[in-house]
Scaffold this motif. Structure first.
Motif, PDB file in Angstrom:
ATOM      1  N   MET A   1      30.385  27.100  43.325  1.00 15.70           N
ATOM      2  CA  MET A   1      31.735  27.655  43.308  1.00 15.70           C
ATOM      3  C   MET A   1      31.778  28.870  42.374  1.00 15.70           C
ATOM      4  O   MET A   1      30.986  28.991  41.457  1.00 15.70           O
ATOM      5  CB  MET A   1      32.742  26.611  42.845  1.00 15.70           C
ATOM      6  N   GLY A   2      32.756  29.715  42.625  1.00 19.59           N
ATOM      7  CA  GLY A   2      32.882  30.932  41.850  1.00 19.59           C
ATOM      8  C   GLY A   2      33.800  30.781  40.657  1.00 19.59           C
ATOM      9  O   GLY A   2      34.280  29.697  40.348  1.00 19.59           O
ATOM     10  N   ASN A   3      34.051  31.917  40.010  1.00 21.84           N
ATOM     11  CA  ASN A   3      34.896  31.898  38.823  1.00 21.84           C
ATOM     12  C   ASN A   3      36.054  32.895  38.929  1.00 21.84           C
ATOM     13  O   ASN A   3      36.653  33.255  37.931  1.00 21.84           O
ATOM     14  CB  ASN A   3      34.063  32.188  37.576  1.00 21.84           C
ATOM     15  N   LYS A   4      36.356  33.329  40.134  1.00 21.76           N
ATOM     16  CA  LYS A   4      37.430  34.284  40.360  1.00 21.76           C
ATOM     17  C   LYS A   4      38.772  33.646  40.010  1.00 21.76           C
ATOM     18  O   LYS A   4      39.042  32.503  40.364  1.00 21.76           O
ATOM     19  CB  LYS A   4      37.399  34.688  41.833  1.00 21.76           C
ATOM     20  N   GLN A   5      39.619  34.400  39.317  1.00 22.19           N
ATOM     21  CA  GLN A   5      40.951  33.898  38.968  1.00 22.19           C
ATOM     22  C   GLN A   5      41.857  33.926  40.195  1.00 22.19           C
ATOM     23  O   GLN A   5      41.820  34.890  40.967  1.00 22.19           O
ATOM     24  CB  GLN A   5      41.590  34.773  37.895  1.00 22.19           C
ATOM     25  N   PRO A   6      42.702  32.930  40.365  1.00 24.42           N
ATOM     26  CA  PRO A   6      43.645  32.933  41.483  1.00 24.42           C
ATOM     27  C   PRO A   6      44.915  33.718  41.156  1.00 24.42           C
ATOM     28  O   PRO A   6      46.037  33.300  41.465  1.00 24.42           O
ATOM     29  CB  PRO A   6      43.922  31.447  41.708  1.00 24.42           C
ATOM     30  N   VAL A   7      44.728  34.854  40.512  1.00 24.46           N
ATOM     31  CA  VAL A   7      45.810  35.778  40.187  1.00 24.46           C
ATOM     32  C   VAL A   7      45.296  37.157  40.579  1.00 24.46           C
ATOM     33  O   VAL A   7      44.248  37.594  40.097  1.00 24.46           O
ATOM     34  CB  VAL A   7      46.160  35.761  38.680  1.00 24.46           C
ATOM     35  N   SER A   8      46.024  37.828  41.470  1.00 23.54           N
ATOM     36  CA  SER A   8      45.523  39.093  41.984  1.00 23.54           C
ATOM     37  C   SER A   8      46.631  40.128  42.092  1.00 23.54           C
ATOM     38  O   SER A   8      47.813  39.830  41.913  1.00 23.54           O
ATOM     39  CB  SER A   8      44.877  38.881  43.356  1.00 23.54           C
ATOM     40  N   VAL A   9      46.193  41.351  42.417  1.00 21.78           N
ATOM     41  CA  VAL A   9      47.121  42.449  42.687  1.00 21.78           C
ATOM     42  C   VAL A   9      46.894  42.940  44.115  1.00 21.78           C
ATOM     43  O   VAL A   9      45.790  42.845  44.653  1.00 21.78           O
ATOM     44  CB  VAL A   9      46.945  43.628  41.701  1.00 21.78           C
ATOM     45  N   LEU A  10      47.959  43.432  44.692  1.00 19.91           N
ATOM     46  CA  LEU A  10      47.937  44.151  45.958  1.00 19.91           C
ATOM     47  C   LEU A  10      48.529  45.509  45.633  1.00 19.91           C
ATOM     48  O   LEU A  10      49.654  45.580  45.122  1.00 19.91           O
ATOM     49  CB  LEU A  10      48.794  43.430  46.996  1.00 19.91           C
ATOM     50  N   VAL A  11      47.770  46.574  45.850  1.00 16.48           N
ATOM     51  CA  VAL A  11      48.254  47.916  45.531  1.00 16.48           C
ATOM     52  C   VAL A  11      48.397  48.699  46.835  1.00 16.48           C
ATOM     53  O   VAL A  11      47.402  49.018  47.488  1.00 16.48           O
ATOM     54  CB  VAL A  11      47.311  48.664  44.568  1.00 16.48           C
ATOM     55  N   VAL A  12      49.639  48.989  47.198  1.00 12.47           N
ATOM     56  CA  VAL A  12      49.924  49.792  48.384  1.00 12.47           C
ATOM     57  C   VAL A  12      49.838  51.254  47.949  1.00 12.47           C
ATOM     58  O   VAL A  12      50.701  51.739  47.218  1.00 12.47           O
ATOM     59  CB  VAL A  12      51.320  49.463  48.953  1.00 12.47           C
ATOM     60  N   ILE A  13      48.772  51.912  48.384  1.00 10.69           N
ATOM     61  CA  ILE A  13      48.605  53.337  48.087  1.00 10.69           C
ATOM     62  C   ILE A  13      49.254  54.102  49.237  1.00 10.69           C
ATOM     63  O   ILE A  13      48.936  53.867  50.410  1.00 10.69           O
ATOM     64  CB  ILE A  13      47.116  53.709  47.947  1.00 10.69           C
ATOM     65  N   TRP A  81      36.943  32.172  51.965  1.00  2.90           N
ATOM     66  CA  TRP A  81      36.848  32.867  50.676  1.00  2.90           C
ATOM     67  C   TRP A  81      37.017  31.935  49.484  1.00  2.90           C
ATOM     68  O   TRP A  81      36.945  32.366  48.329  1.00  2.90           O
ATOM     69  CB  TRP A  81      37.856  34.017  50.608  1.00  2.90           C
ATOM     70  N   ARG A  82      37.227  30.668  49.702  1.00  9.72           N
ATOM     71  CA  ARG A  82      37.468  29.731  48.587  1.00  9.72           C
ATOM     72  C   ARG A  82      36.251  29.532  47.696  1.00  9.72           C
ATOM     73  O   ARG A  82      36.405  29.168  46.534  1.00  9.72           O
ATOM     74  CB  ARG A  82      37.951  28.383  49.108  1.00  9.72           C
ATOM     75  N   HIS A  83      35.061  29.778  48.222  1.00 10.65           N
ATOM     76  CA  HIS A  83      33.855  29.607  47.404  1.00 10.65           C
ATOM     77  C   HIS A  83      33.828  30.563  46.207  1.00 10.65           C
ATOM     78  O   HIS A  83      33.089  30.344  45.258  1.00 10.65           O
ATOM     79  CB  HIS A  83      32.590  29.814  48.259  1.00 10.65           C
ATOM     80  N   ARG A  84      34.643  31.590  46.225  1.00 10.71           N
ATOM     81  CA  ARG A  84      34.696  32.559  45.127  1.00 10.71           C
ATOM     82  C   ARG A  84      35.480  32.039  43.921  1.00 10.71           C
ATOM     83  O   ARG A  84      35.418  32.624  42.847  1.00 10.71           O
ATOM     84  CB  ARG A  84      35.356  33.846  45.613  1.00 10.71           C
TER      85      ARG A  84
END
Length: 149
Positions: A1-13, A81-84
């Motif tokens: 399993m990964g260590n990615k945080q389940p907090v992200s950004v979406l940036v609309v350029i 993508w959950r393995h991340r």
């Protein structure tokens, strides 16, 4: 399993005339999206947005108007993508930002992350975006820019 945080950004350029930048995922050809990425450590979400823009497009967000749209979406992470993420993590909290550019420009893609890019009118971009929350954010552009619908 990964260590990615389940907090992200979406940036609309996007440009002032309502065109939006979409990127094609390298790990899922045919999947188009705005800039996205997870927070690292305890960085502020604005810093995450700036970092992800630089990593994915080569643009320096500090040269443009980066705004927190004060929208947070909670969604289920796609199973492929959950393995991340750490074991047992199934949902992510995504925070929406906008990056206003005077006009569309060339970008430098991270080749391991993206295959190509397109600048499209906001409505076409919303139709192409694979993520429902990304499509919804793109549909907010006319209101945010006071454009005719």
């Amino acid at each position: 399993m990964g260590n990615k945080q389940p907090v992200s950004v979406l940036v609309v350029i996007h440009s002032a005339d309502g065109r939006a930048l979409l990127l094609e995922r390298a790990d899922k050809p045919g999947y188009w999206q705005s800039v996205t990425g997870s927070r690292e450590g305890d960085e502020a979400l604005m810093a995450t947005a700036r970092r992800e823009v630089a990593e994915e497009t080569g643009l320096d967000a500090s040269r443009f108007e980066l705004s927190d749209w004060r929208i947070a979406n909670r969604y289920e992470i796609y199973p492929h993508w959950r393995h991340r993420y750490p074991e047992g993590v199934t949902h992510n909290d995504e925070h929406v930002f906008g990056l206003l550019l005077p006009e569309p420009c060339e970008v430098t893609l991270a080749p391991r992350e993206h295959l190509g890019y397109r600048w499209l009118p906001w409505d076409e971009a919303a139709e192409l975006a694979f993520s429902p929350s990304n499509a919804e954010a793109l549909r907010l552009l006319p209101q945010r820019l006071a454009l005719p619908i």
